[in-house]
Design an enzyme around this catalytic site. Structure first.
Site, mmCIF file in Angstrom:
data_model
loop_
_atom_site.group_PDB
_atom_site.id
_atom_site.type_symbol
_atom_site.label_atom_id
_atom_site.label_comp_id
_atom_site.label_asym_id
_atom_site.label_seq_id
_atom_site.Cartn_x
_atom_site.Cartn_y
_atom_site.Cartn_z
ATOM 1 N N SER A 236 0.852 -1.188 0.000
ATOM 2 C CA SER A 236 0.000 0.000 0.000
ATOM 3 C C SER A 236 0.887 1.236 0.000
ATOM 4 O O SER A 236 1.983 1.233 0.574
ATOM 5 C CB SER A 236 -0.894 0.022 1.247
ATOM 6 N N TYR B 23 -1.830 -0.094 10.292
ATOM 7 C CA TYR B 23 -1.962 -0.718 8.970
ATOM 8 C C TYR B 23 -0.789 -0.305 8.079
ATOM 9 O O TYR B 23 -0.195 -1.126 7.374
ATOM 10 C CB TYR B 23 -3.295 -0.289 8.352
#
Length: 242
Positions: A137, A151
């Site tokens: 990501s 995250y």
């Protein structure tokens, strides 16, 4: 030899878009999914209609036995040539100080432990010419302050996993790369409590819009293909400039 690719989280979002693209490129496919049997069956039928073989296997990637079962099912389609490590989750968006320890463990277990277990199974079974693509990501370098720092930290670990595994498996002719999406229109945003996040975030994306799952799938498909035969240890950002 027909490529055989395992896609975790293959029944929706980026995973489903990747499955469709790879099916049209002639890959046989094994899709891992968690709960939604109907959606998994629907996309499997769609893939088979293109002329390839496809199976959907319920698999919690946190469980080594279920991961083994997924790869055993894939091996029935032929020698495994590709893995897309895609199954992932977030948790409710919010300040770091409000992070619930249970949410933290869930994010780490699915997004890191699950990736490692799947990559380990792939590495044990793959031979020269195979490839692994981990879904990272843009958060790994942006940090996601005020949203989900934990995250982002786990996705940074995905990048480290990619680089280290690429070096370890290179002598065996197995390539390992990552794709790092930015803000993409998938239902992961609803799961984090902000289904409209892609549209709200559009103004801070240099290209002025969120991405679509198929735009990420295109990068994944390239990294799995012979066109990327000299590419390993790379983290390909697909983030609209983020």
């Amino acid at each position: 030899m027909t490529p055989v690719t395992v896609i975790t989280g293959g029944s929706r979002g980026i995973g489903a878009a990747t499955a469709r693209r790879l099916a049209h490129a002639g890959h046989h496919l094994a899709l891992g999914y968690r709960r939604d049997h109907h959606t998994a069956d629907t996309i499997t039928a769609e893939l088979r209609a293109t002329g390839v073989r496809a199976v959907a296997v319920p698999a919690d990637t946190r469980d080594p036995n279920q991961v083994t079962a997924l790869f055993d099912a894939a091996a029935q389609l032929g020698p495994i040539t590709g893995l897309v490590n895609n199954a992932g989750i977030t948790s409710p968006i919010g300040p770091f100080t409000d992070l619930d320890p249970d949410d933290l463990r869930h994010v780490v277990d699915v997004n890191l432990i699950g990736y490692i277990l799947c990559a380990q199974q792939a590495a044990r079974r793959m031979t020269h010419g195979a490839a692994i693509v981990n879904i990272s990501s843009a958060a790994a370098t942006l940090g996601s302050p005020g949203e989900y720092v934990h995250y982002a930290a786990v996705k940074a670990a995905t990048d480290a996993l990619t680089i280290g595994l690429a070096k370890e498996l290179a002598p065996h002719g197995i390539r390992v790369n990552a794709v790092a999406p930015g803000i993409i229109r998938t239902d992961i945003h609803a799961l984090s409590g902000q289904p409209d996040r892609p549209d709200r975030a559009a103004s801070r994306i240099p290209l002025g819009r969120p991405g679509e799952p198929d735009e990420v799938a295109a990068a994944i498909a390239w990294l799995l293909s012979p066109d990327a035969s000299y590419t390993t240890g790379a983290i390909l950002r697909v983030g609209g400039g983020l």
